[in-house]
Design an enzyme around this catalytic site. Structure first.
Site, PDB file in Angstrom:
ATOM      1  N   GLY A 302      12.311  -8.558   7.748  1.00 15.96           N
ATOM      2  CA  GLY A 302      12.903  -7.639   8.284  1.00 15.96           C
ATOM      3  C   GLY A 302      12.755  -6.235   7.723  1.00 15.96           C
ATOM      4  O   GLY A 302      11.645  -6.070   7.399  1.00 15.96           O
ATOM      5  N   SER A 303      13.779  -5.477   7.842  1.00 16.27           N
ATOM      6  CA  SER A 303      13.618  -4.006   7.512  1.00 16.27           C
ATOM      7  C   SER A 303      13.395  -3.828   5.789  1.00 16.27           C
ATOM      8  O   SER A 303      13.014  -2.588   5.415  1.00 16.27           O
ATOM      9  CB  SER A 303      14.891  -3.296   7.696  1.00 16.27           C
ATOM     10  OG  SER A 303      15.126  -3.323   9.351  1.00 16.27           O
ATOM     11  N   THR A 304      13.396  -4.897   5.010  1.00 15.31           N
ATOM     12  CA  THR A 304      13.072  -4.522   3.673  1.00 15.31           C
ATOM     13  C   THR A 304      11.417  -4.184   3.666  1.00 15.31           C
ATOM     14  O   THR A 304      11.153  -3.503   2.814  1.00 15.31           O
ATOM     15  CB  THR A 304      13.042  -5.790   3.133  1.00 15.31           C
ATOM     16  OG1 THR A 304      12.483  -7.013   3.534  1.00 15.31           O
ATOM     17  CG2 THR A 304      14.669  -6.245   2.692  1.00 15.31           C
TER      18      THR A 304
END
Length: 580
Positions: A302-304
């Site tokens: 995801g957004s990591t």
């Protein structure tokens, strides 16, 4: 001389003449017989020599054959020296015991000495109520001279069976592996099988380093071996394990995990994955517990991944922290529409793209860098290749077979590439430690050793900018729920929809938080994840800021003092909190 006299003389000459001719004939026959007998004797001796030579050649050949052949299992019993072969203790960085050998005994039977099989089974069942009667009966009725009945008995069970006085029953000494911490470090330490051979984790790693080969040829003994020291700190490990296990109950998630890494050495100080198992009884954990999701499970993070995309843009020199990107309109590409979860509908600066987790802004950064450079950058950080470390359980990341523009765009915000949480944390180390990549290790590693193997993968200025962004997001963005007073925690959340039956399910999330502290001089990276956490409504829409980030906060608040990180208070960090 008269006629008669002449006749007598002639007869006499004829007689001597005949005698002279017959004597050589007799000598020749005798000589032939002697030579023939001598030849026969020589032939017999030669045959004997040949026979012995063939006999000993056959014996020698069989010995060579047996020496080169693989050993055949003719009995389930091991030699006594193998049964008592030692394994080294496994200890943490401070010497606390994680695994050790203890003496035990195993029960065996000699079926040919058993008189009444039914009576033996009845008596044993009084001490071993879970005894498999059918299997035991077949073993006792076999024609073999040896059969295991129960491995690794307790001292109480041994004394009770001895008191039964059953003929044909005996005990053999063995060693059993004992893990004092139970499941605390299960996925790191691993476990052994019934014959004390490493099956998983560092137990298996130790065997691959030569212990198994020495044991197979009987070169291990009952003498204690030098302990194997790991990099983990049992105190930190216990905290990480407690937080991860508790997260499953708190968020009703199907799995969770976390890791703490020293950014200057690459040492793992603590790592846990749940569900887990007790290495003293691995079978009780089941297959779900055996899975080490930190290193052997791959997930879309995801957004990591936006951390890496922005770092890529900064490192390319094509943008700076002052650069802006138009995030007003969704991006339509290849039949897909890319939009922001909480869109601001305006032009965003780089810190704002990071703070608001803008998919549109991140996608434009990836497009600006280019597909090939994007792929090369992630490879440089170790996110697309199999991670190298001591643990045997390490999964290979997955990526598109052919990178197209749509792949690069979606990968920029964490969809389309699956990596392990551990290697994501390792890549995060490079973002905050000055841009150096360090392979993770579960063994002690000094700062000097780490410097020798470090690979510069980012510009130091890029790492400095990323430390600012982590801190910025910790203060103003989704990382606020991980903030710990005095320890200056920063990081990036990641909430990824999981793929179910080939489609993204909006009610099943994989939440992660990549953090570092203290941000003015990072010492440790902490990553946590929660798989399919539930909200109070039970709809699975919980965000990483509400599940993964609080896990990091709990780990840091409890472990930072143990790790020797001094808290700082006040705007300049000079004030100290003093309690009287």
């Amino acid at each position: 001389m008269s006629f008669l006299s002449r006749v007598m003389v002639l007869k006499s000459r004829a007689h001597f003449s005949a005698g002279g001719r017959t004597r050589p004939s007799h000598n020749s026959a005798f000589e032939g017989t002697r030579k023939r007998k001598s030849a026969q004797a020589k032939n017999r001796v030669g045959l004997l020599i040949l026979g012995f030579a063939v006999f000993y050649c056959v014996i020698g050949g069989r010995l060579v054959q047996y020496g080169m052949a693989h050993p055949e299992v003719t009995s389930s019993i091991l030699p006594p020296d193998r049964l008592l072969a030692s394994r080294p203790d496994i200890v943490d960085r401070n010497g606390a015991v994680l695994a050790t050998d203890i003496r035990t005994v195993s029960l065996f039977a000699e079926p040919h000495k058993i008189v009444d099989t039914d009576e033996v089974i009845e008596k044993l069942a009084t001490v071993l109520p879970d005894l498999d009667v059918k299997t035991t009966y077949s073993r006792l009725k076999s024609n073999s001279h040896f059969q295991w009945l129960r491995r690794q008995l307790t001292p109480k069970q041994q004394s009770q069976i001895l008191a039964l006085g059953i003929p044909g029953i005996g005990f053999r000494p063995e060693k059993r592996r004992f893990y004092p911490g139970g499941s605390t470090a299960a996925h790191i330490v691993g476990y052994v099988n019934i014959d004390n051979r490493g099956v998983a984790g560092m137990e298996r790693y130790i065997d691959t380093q030569g212990l198994a080969d020495l044991a197979s040829v009987g070169m291990t003994s009952d003498q204690p071996l030098e302990p194997v020291k790991l990099s983990i700190d049992l105190r930190v490990q216990s905290i990480v394990h407690d937080v991860v296990v508790e997260s499953l109950k708190k968020y009703q998630s199907i799995a969770g995990g976390a890791v703490v890494i020293d950014v200057h050495t690459g040492e793992i100080l603590g790592m846990a994955s749940a569900p887990d198992f007790d290495p003293n009884d691995p079978a009780a954990g089941g297959e779900q517990g055996w899975m080490n999701r930190m290193s052997n499970g791959t997930f879309e993070m995801g957004s990591t991944f936006k951390s890496f995309t922005i770092a890529m843009g900064l490192d390319s020199g094509k943008m700076s922290l002052q650069s802006t990107f138009d995030a007003r309109f969704p991006i339509k590409l290849g039949g897909f529409t890319i939009k922001d979860f909480h869109g601001k509908g305006r032009i965003l600066s780089v810190p704002e793209i990071f703070q608001y987790s803008s998919n549109i802004g991140t996608a434009k950064i990836a497009d600006m860098v280019g597909i090939e450079n994007h792929k090369e950058f992630l490879t440089r950080l170790g996110l697309l290749s199999r991670m190298k470390t001591e643990l045997p359980e390490v999964a290979m990341p997955s990526q598109p077979r052919e990178w197209k523009k749509i792949n690069s765009v979606t990968i920029s915000f964490g969809h389309g590439v699956s990596t392990t949480p551990l290697q994501t944390a390792v890549a995060g180390v490079s973002l905050v430690n000055g841009g150096k990549y360090l392979p993770p290790t579960f063994l002690p590693r000094s700062r000097a050793q780490a410097d020798e193997m470090a690979v510069q993968v980012l510009k130091p200025t890029t790492s400095k900018d990323m430390r600012f962004l982590f801190d910025w997001n910790g203060i103003n963005g989704s990382g606020r729920n991980a903030r710990v007073a005095g320890f200056d925690v920063g990081g990036k959340t990641g909430t990824a929809d999981k793929v179910v039956n080939g489609r993204y399910a909006h009610d099943k999330n994989f939440n992660a938080f990549l953090a570092a502290f203290p941000m003015d001089n990072p010492q440790y990276v902490v990553l946590s994840f929660s798989d399919e956490p539930k909200t109070d409504k039970g709809n699975g829409a919980a965000l990483a800021a509400m599940s993964a980030a609080p896990m990091v906060k709990e780990i840091i608040s409890r472990s930072a003092p143990i790790l020797g990180v001094k808290p700082k208070f006040g705007n300049d960090g000079s004030a100290l909190l003093v309690s009287y």
